[in-house]
Design an enzyme around this catalytic site. Structure first.
Site, PDB file in Angstrom:
ATOM      1  N   SER A  84      58.523  66.314  40.097  1.00 51.88           N
ATOM      2  CA  SER A  84      57.864  65.565  39.031  1.00 51.88           C
ATOM      3  C   SER A  84      58.837  64.799  38.153  1.00 51.88           C
ATOM      4  CB  SER A  84      57.026  66.506  38.160  1.00 51.88           C
ATOM      5  OG  SER A  84      57.839  67.495  37.552  1.00 51.88           O
ATOM      6  N   ASP A 100      58.552  71.848  27.236  1.00 55.67           N
ATOM      7  CA  ASP A 100      58.474  73.051  28.066  1.00 55.67           C
ATOM      8  C   ASP A 100      59.797  73.410  28.726  1.00 55.67           C
ATOM      9  OD1 ASP A 100      58.704  71.045  29.931  1.00 55.67           O
ATOM     10  OD2 ASP A 100      56.835  71.494  30.991  1.00 55.67           O
ATOM     11  N   HIS A 160      60.027  69.326  31.610  1.00 56.98           N
ATOM     12  CA  HIS A 160      59.545  67.950  31.741  1.00 56.98           C
ATOM     13  C   HIS A 160      59.978  67.134  30.523  1.00 56.98           C
ATOM     14  CE1 HIS A 160      56.791  70.252  34.373  1.00 56.98           C
ATOM     15  NE2 HIS A 160      56.952  69.193  35.150  1.00 56.98           N
TER      16      HIS A 160
END
Length: 207
Positions: free
Chosen positions: A15, A185, A188
């Site tokens: 991601s 977090d 990310h």
């Protein structure tokens, strides 16, 4: 600069590389890869390059293996940029241990993938660490993440590949700032966090 005019630069990962490149942020996403592309283009406008993003959110090395022929070898890169491993570690700490990838499997799989890409395409490799935006190096997930980053460093040496020490880049800014400035977090990043990663890449790419 390490890139030469006309070369094809392919990024692959999870991601952190994806960053919406498959939907509203196509084709480059809005993360570090897009920043690297923009900054290299701005600094070297007379060096035309083709940029390709093949990050997919949630991927581990197992997922890369399943799509490697299409998304790495099939892209015929001159440079293959790989950053993978965050999910391989994180899943063990996120209640999904069956999806975590043990360190020995991670190293063996990543080595096999890199070797196959080099053998099939003759590409150069650019390898970046997985990381955790956590200043306490004894914290369990951070300590485990460091072990995976060490694998990447070893593979970079083994393949003679430039190495982007993303964990070191975050450690430097964490000396004077809190983790939540860079990510909510620890994984990310917001745009400033992606800029930290992109800056680490630029230091390696441009020397």
């Amino acid at each position: 600069m390490m890139f030469e005019a006309g070369q094809r630069i392919v990024f692959i990962g999870d991601s952190i590389t994806d960053c919406g490149r498959r939907d509203v942020r196509a084709p480059y996403g809005d993360g570090y890869m897009s920043l690297v592309r923009a900054l290299v283009t701005a600094r070297f406008p007379g060096t035309p390059l083709t940029w390709v993003n093949r990050g997919i959110s949630g991927n581990t090395v197992r997922d890369l293996a399943a799509r490697w022929d299409r998304d790495a070898i099939g892209q015929r890169p001159d440079w293959l940029v790989v950053m993978i491993g965050i999910n391989d570690v994180w899943r063990a700490f996120a209640g999904r241990p069956h999806e975590a990838v043990p360190l020995d499997e991670y190293e063996a799989t990543l080595r096999t993938l890199l070797r196959s890409a080099v053998d099939a395409t003759g590409c150069r490799l650019l390898l970046a660490d997985p990381y955790l935006i956590e200043p306490d190096r004894t914290e369990p997930q951070r300590a485990e993440s460091d072990r995976y980053a060490a694998v990447v460093a070893r593979l970079a040496e083994e393949f003679g590949a430039p190495h982007v020490a993303t964990q070191h880049a975050f450690d430097a800014v964490l000396e004077v700032s809190p983790p939540d400035l860079w990510a909510d977090d620890r994984v990310h990043p917001g745009l400033p966090g992606h800029a930290v990663i992109a800056d680490a890449f630029l230091r390696v790419i441009t020397g």
